[in-house]
Design an enzyme around this catalytic site. Structure first.
Site, mmCIF file in Angstrom:
data_model
loop_
_atom_site.group_PDB
_atom_site.id
_atom_site.type_symbol
_atom_site.label_atom_id
_atom_site.label_comp_id
_atom_site.label_asym_id
_atom_site.label_seq_id
_atom_site.Cartn_x
_atom_site.Cartn_y
_atom_site.Cartn_z
ATOM 1 N N ASN A 472 0.816 -1.220 0.000
ATOM 2 C CA ASN A 472 0.000 0.000 0.000
ATOM 3 C C ASN A 472 0.847 1.265 0.000
ATOM 4 O OD1 ASN A 472 -2.357 -1.712 0.332
ATOM 5 N ND2 ASN A 472 -1.717 -1.912 2.456
ATOM 6 N N HIS A 473 2.010 1.201 -0.637
ATOM 7 C CA HIS A 473 2.854 2.377 -0.813
ATOM 8 C C HIS A 473 2.792 2.756 -2.293
ATOM 9 C CE1 HIS A 473 5.322 0.769 2.844
ATOM 10 N NE2 HIS A 473 4.163 1.317 3.203
ATOM 11 N N ILE A 474 1.750 3.486 -2.638
ATOM 12 C CA ILE A 474 1.513 3.839 -4.040
ATOM 13 C C ILE A 474 2.484 4.946 -4.432
ATOM 14 C CG2 ILE A 474 -0.199 4.595 -5.727
ATOM 15 C CD1 ILE A 474 -2.335 3.807 -3.585
#
Length: 538
Positions: A472-474
């Site tokens: 979830n590290h876009i």
């Protein structure tokens, strides 16, 4: 419905009320500018979220958060509900629509990138360089840490700094201290993570008391969350409009963005003109908005004359190891994440395979252990004793692998797949290449060595061949660079073709490094806010 006009014309419109939007808005507003923040989701209440988490039978970190029907988000219980996957690997992500954004649920890890992370191409011949240096960003890192309240201590592998951490590090859990003690005697760089989590009273908030559900919600606000940045911006005079889904940026005749248009849940469209616009709607919604803003003066979307918007998506593909320690270490006491191994964060190997950060998970696995023991046929007192024994000893280490920016990893619009407001859903093509896969095989070897070093029993180890965990590290999507032919924004995060449009988001990152992205997002957002204020004052 006819388009209605906003009641007044502000100096700055900020799209998105997460940590980036809040910090950029606060800097602009504190410099005397009229600022309006448009947020697609609702206001969130900490007590309500905590209650919902206690009551839900679901265990994913999005479970206690409202998911607006009019503006969906990716749902871990149904990954196909919003993002449309077309590549060989799924780009499954989680993010929250609401004031404060996704830092309502995060591990609060606030790492600075290393100086070498800004020069990946120059040093190792892979990836891209940033058009700015670590030294350019260092004072903004310091500013962000002070605002958020970061606790930490210096150690090998942590980025250089010109000032001490705002707070001393939190005491380690028994598990973290025990495992770090063993591993550091054998050459591993296992250090305290810098975290935006209070080790003492700070900014009027209490110290951490070890609730152990930092994800999905810190119930006492000892952990920083993006709503605090927004509230500070409001104290500086910013106005927040919730449930406002921005879907169009208007390009004016003078080559600027003249206005922003947004939809309310009932489909009412509102137009708001402003002197400057800051896009802070996360790494997927920002490029999506720019691509949706097609018009006569921008037939391919805003900032997309060279076809770069949506490209270079990155994350930190993860693998893990699960093991049982020889003696009880009592995981699940204190913050969920406290220590990381930095031995493989940087080095010449990056010319061949990805850097990675390994981090110990401080969470109880009693649920999966219970299922395991029941499947073994255990019942009654034997079942109870077995669960208690294993839960006291079972540990996990996870990893972040550095993904290179590839133009083929991209977001486009699914014109025939619309959301409830009639807007095209995001379509993703994503592939995890050999650079990460080679590193993941090495990570599996490291995992096995760690288990042997600890004298532990290996339960499972992943190599990436069975798939990678999203973290979830876009990052990427509106990448930063000097050349408009292969980037979207310049070193000041201003979109190349428009002198009044900035992007405050991890979507501008030219490299992913192997550490959490939030502190770098915050530092860049503060820098954007200062640049907006400077430009408008001039």
């Amino acid at each position: 419905m006819a388009i209605q006009n906003f009641p007044f014309e502000p100096d700055v419109v900020v799209v998105g009320a997460g940590v980036a939007g809040g910090m950029a808005a606060d800097i602009a507003a504190s410099n005397g500018l009229k600022v309006v923040i448009l947020e697609s989701g609702p206001r969130l209440n900490r007590d309500d979220i905590t209650r919902r988490w206690r009551e839900t039978p679901l265990t994913n970190f999005m479970a206690p958060y409202p998911q607006p029907e009019y503006a969906p988000v990716p749902d871990p219980a149904n990954w196909d509900n919003y993002l449309i996957q077309t590549g060989p690997d799924a780009y499954n992500q989680q993010y929250i629509r609401g004031v404060g954004g996704t830092t309502w649920h995060w591990a609060a890890a606030t790492w600075r990138f290393l100086p070498s992370d800004f020069r990946l191409q120059s040093l190792y011949g892979v990836g891209r360089d940033w058009p700015l240096s670590y030294e350019d960003l260092e004072p903004w890192y310091d500013n962000a840490e002070t605002r958020m309240g970061v606790a930490g201590r210096m150690a090998p592998g942590i980025a250089p700094r010109n000032s001490p951490f705002p707070m001393e590090a939190l005491p380690l859990s028994y598990m973290d201290a025990t495992i770090a003690g063993h591993l550091n005697q054998n050459g591993y760089q296992m250090v305290d993570e810098p975290v935006a989590r209070n080790s003492r009273i700070y900014d009027g908030r209490p110290p951490c008391c070890g609730n152990n559900n930092c994800m999905p919600i810190c119930p006492i606000a000892a952990q920083y969350s993006g709503n605090m940045a927004v509230e500070r911006a409001e104290e500086s005079g910013a106005i927040v409009v919730t449930e406002a889904v921005v879907h169009h940026l208007e390009a004016s005749e003078d080559g600027r963005i003249g206005a922003v248009r947004y939809l309310s849940p009932d489909g009412q469209e509102t137009r708001i003109a402003a002197r400057a616009v800051v896009l802070a709607a996360n790494g997927l919604e920002t490029p999506r908005l720019m691509l949706m803003s097609r018009q006569e003066r921008a037939p391919n979307g805003i900032g997309n004359s060279t076809g770069q918007v949506g490209r270079y998506l990155m994350d930190h593909p993860g693998t893990s190891v699960v093991f049982d320690m020889p003696e009880p270490v009592w995981p699940g006491r204190g913050p969920q994440e406290m220590t990381s191994i930095l031995k493989f964060r940087d080095g010449e190997f990056r010319s061949r395979f990805a850097a990675k950060k390994l981090h110990l998970w401080n969470g109880s696995m009693v649920s999966s252990i219970a299922e395991e023991a029941i499947d073994e046929g255990l019942r009654g007192e034997e079942l109870r004793r077995t669960i208690a024994n294993r839960a006291a000893r079972r540990c996990a280490i996870n990893s972040f692998h550095e993904l290179l920016p590839e133009p083929t990893n991209r977001l486009t619009l699914a014109e025939d797949r619309l959301d409830p407001l009639g807007l095209p859903r995001p379509q993703i093509h994503y592939e995890i290449g050999a650079y990460v896969r080679e590193s993941a095989l090495h990570t599996a070897e490291v995992y096995r060595d760690i288990v042997d070093t600890l004298g532990a029993e290996l339960i499972s180890v992943s190599t990436g061949e069975e798939g990678f965990a999203p973290n979830n590290h876009i990052m990427g999507g509106t990448i930063m660079g000097d050349d408009p032919a292969n980037s979207v924004v310049n070193k000041d995060c201003r979109v190349h073709a428009y002198d009044n449009l900035w992007v405050a988001s991890s979507s501008v990152f030219p490299s992913a490094a192997c550490v959490n992205s939030t502190l770098t997002i915050a530092a860049l957002a503060l820098r954007v806010g200062a640049d907006v204020a400077l430009q408008l004052r001039n």
